[in-house]
Design an enzyme around this catalytic site. Sequence first.
Site, PDB file in Angstrom:
ATOM      1  N   ARG A  40      20.490  46.743  26.733  1.00  0.00           N
ATOM      2  CA  ARG A  40      19.999  46.158  26.388  1.00  0.00           C
ATOM      3  C   ARG A  40      20.965  44.506  26.141  1.00  0.00           C
ATOM      4  O   ARG A  40      20.086  43.782  25.895  1.00  0.00           O
ATOM      5  CB  ARG A  40      19.942  46.781  24.546  1.00  0.00           C
ATOM      6  CG  ARG A  40      19.103  48.196  24.794  1.00  0.00           C
ATOM      7  CD  ARG A  40      19.692  48.288  23.061  1.00  0.00           C
ATOM      8  NE  ARG A  40      18.362  49.312  22.723  1.00  0.00           N
ATOM      9  CZ  ARG A  40      18.327  50.092  22.253  1.00  0.00           C
ATOM     10  NH1 ARG A  40      18.367  50.239  21.578  1.00  0.00           N
ATOM     11  NH2 ARG A  40      17.040  51.337  22.051  1.00  0.00           N
TER      12      ARG A  40
ATOM     13  N   TYR B  58      10.590  45.868  26.574  1.00  0.00           N
ATOM     14  CA  TYR B  58      11.020  46.895  26.936  1.00  0.00           C
ATOM     15  C   TYR B  58      12.539  46.790  26.564  1.00  0.00           C
ATOM     16  O   TYR B  58      13.511  46.378  26.200  1.00  0.00           O
ATOM     17  CB  TYR B  58      10.723  47.174  28.623  1.00  0.00           C
ATOM     18  CG  TYR B  58      11.940  46.391  29.445  1.00  0.00           C
ATOM     19  CD1 TYR B  58      12.724  45.357  28.696  1.00  0.00           C
ATOM     20  CD2 TYR B  58      11.417  46.041  30.773  1.00  0.00           C
ATOM     21  CE1 TYR B  58      13.099  43.634  29.782  1.00  0.00           C
ATOM     22  CE2 TYR B  58      11.233  45.363  31.665  1.00  0.00           C
ATOM     23  CZ  TYR B  58      12.676  44.787  31.761  1.00  0.00           C
ATOM     24  OH  TYR B  58      12.899  42.958  32.102  1.00  0.00           O
ATOM     25  N   GLU B  59      13.371  48.194  26.621  1.00  0.00           N
ATOM     26  CA  GLU B  59      14.699  48.303  26.813  1.00  0.00           C
ATOM     27  C   GLU B  59      14.587  48.457  24.740  1.00  0.00           C
ATOM     28  O   GLU B  59      15.445  48.568  24.101  1.00  0.00           O
ATOM     29  CB  GLU B  59      15.706  47.459  26.863  1.00  0.00           C
ATOM     30  CG  GLU B  59      16.221  47.339  28.155  1.00  0.00           C
ATOM     31  CD  GLU B  59      16.466  48.294  29.286  1.00  0.00           C
ATOM     32  OE1 GLU B  59      16.627  50.067  28.438  1.00  0.00           O
ATOM     33  OE2 GLU B  59      15.754  49.152  30.131  1.00  0.00           O
ATOM     34  N   GLY B  60      13.888  48.727  23.962  1.00  0.00           N
ATOM     35  CA  GLY B  60      13.746  48.718  22.482  1.00  0.00           C
ATOM     36  C   GLY B  60      13.186  47.404  22.588  1.00  0.00           C
ATOM     37  O   GLY B  60      13.232  46.710  21.649  1.00  0.00           O
TER      38      GLY B  60
END
Length: 592
Positions: A297, A435-437
Amino acid sequence: MTVYNFPYKDAEFVISELLGFDQLCREAGLEDINGELVSAILDEAGRLGSEIIAPLNPVGDQKGATLGKDGVQETPGFADAYRQYVDSGWPSLIASEAYGGQNMPKVLGAAVNEVWQSSSLAFSLCPLLTGGAIEALSAHGSDELKDTYLPNMVSGEWTATMNITESAAGSDLAAVACRAVPEGDHYLLTGQKIFITWGDHQMTENIIHLVLARLPDAPAGVKGISLFLVPKFLLDENGRSGKRNDVFCVSLERKLGIHASPTCVMNFGENGGAEGYLVGEPHNGLAAMFTMMNDARQGTGMQGLSLCERSYQQALEYAKERLQGTRSDGTRFPIIEFPDVRRMLMLMKAAIEAMRGLAYIAAAEIDKIHWAKDPQEAQKHAARTGLYTPIVKGWITELAQELTSLGIQIHGGMGYVEETGSAQHYRDVRITTIYEGTTGIQGLDLVGRKILANNGEVLRSLLADIQATAEAMSDIDELEGQASALKSAVDSGREARLWLLEHAAQNRNIAGSISVNFMMMLGYICGGWVMGQSALKAARLLEGSGSNESFLRAKLVTAQFYTDHLLPRAGSFLATVKAGAYSIMALDVEQF
Ligand SMILES: Cc1cc2nc3c(=O)[nH]c(=O)nc-3n(C[C@H](O)[C@H](O)[C@H](O)COP(=O)(O)OP(=O)(O)OC[C@H]3O[C@@H](n4cnc5c(N)ncnc54)[C@H](O)[C@@H]3O)c2cc1C
């Protein structure tokens, strides 16, 4: 046209002046690591980035990865660039010495990642994911798994992937359905993962997949997910890549950007089961995967910054060359002389410097956890890291959409057509908020886990630190105006914090409704803090030796610009926070 130059001066200013890097390393007992070494390392990375990787960026955009009978074929030239990257020892930079790493600080790793990501985001994702997998395996794997797999991952001989997403399990990981059944000393995995970055390629002799799946006796929900290591090729008795495992890329996504980064649909166990090994405790895979995700993140925030830097360099060069004004004597002048073009360039420059400062400060906070003298101090740095992570990911990547769009705007029509390359940065950066949340997930993480869960204490201490910087700025006459703007921004942060603590429990939609705006507000305030600290340092350094004067004077003006044009956004985000949930939630679904 310049392809890309790493902004050494600004990066080194953040590392040496804002972070006090030499002092930090001395306190951590790392006597051999200092600013001089950092400069030498950044120099080397910058050379490989600009000369070898950056020229491949447009090549990858036009000729992305393809799928053939032998699996995924990466963009021409990537394998050779990756070999040079490995031969120069870059994959091992921040990894532990126990597995062949160089044990360098995380913040240096972040700065070096900026080089790779600005050079080619699509290329950089492959080693970035391997780095995350190294962290997850180091923290949660058994000694046997670590001894077997880490040395080749650390050296870059093998790359790694993160297999979380399934068609029904995106943000909602409770829905993960891939299965793992025990079979002797290993497990057999079946199921399908989608959107797997660099899930296959020909650059290395093996690929190590970290995969979330459920054991037969797993409870429902996120508490029933386990993590497995599944190599593309099983190892023979000498630890070499041998028999092909039952995991294959069956298709590649066509997508808006990062064309050279293969986004794979991965099938596990179509021919009986993919052999895998449990990482960590059964049913506790999510905790293990989170080690990788938190790392990723912050890394994704860096990606946003990196593409803005590349877009800015290109826009700046164009603005200096493109003649569109005519003086009274008939001579023509470049567009950089128009105030509105300067406004756009300054917006990019000021935001990028604020983002860089925040991203490096957040990476250094992770180092401080490891270097802490006692558990209490480590806990303090871990809590601050937790608070920074969604802001670095969410704020930077959202702002990066605006900045790379300005990069196009500065080019006029030449930005919209593909020829100049500015459009690629805009397309490539679009994925970083997803992406990655997604940004929504970052906002919820910030407000729920990082603020409400500790009654806003961690945020209170951050705001107190920002206030202290503003107080110190007030002592310098020329920074008084900036200091008072920063104090008002801190007041906005305090007001929002109190409002959240008071209202969150009253209505379950409050946190979800305001969280992204809360995060954006904190991003602009943290950016103001970075620029405030920078102005303070620049003013003090200018009183001293006088070296680097042009850079330091520009820093003062850039900080002033941030205060004038970006920091006021914190106030408008406060207004949206205080508007609460009503107008967001009031319509019935049919009324949309
Ligand atoms: C190019 C690319 C590369 C990727 N690489 C990888 C990879 O290497 N490994 C991997 O495992 N995955 C990867 N992903 C998957 C990526 O992480 C997911 O796409 C992402 O997590 C979002 O999931 P989703 O697409 O299912 O969207 P959804 O979860 O369906 O979200 C749709 C929308 O709903 C919102 N939403 C969903 N849930 C909530 C909630 N609880 N509260 C508020 N809003 C919510 C989201 O913010 C979003 O706006 C990649 C995706 C892409 C496109």
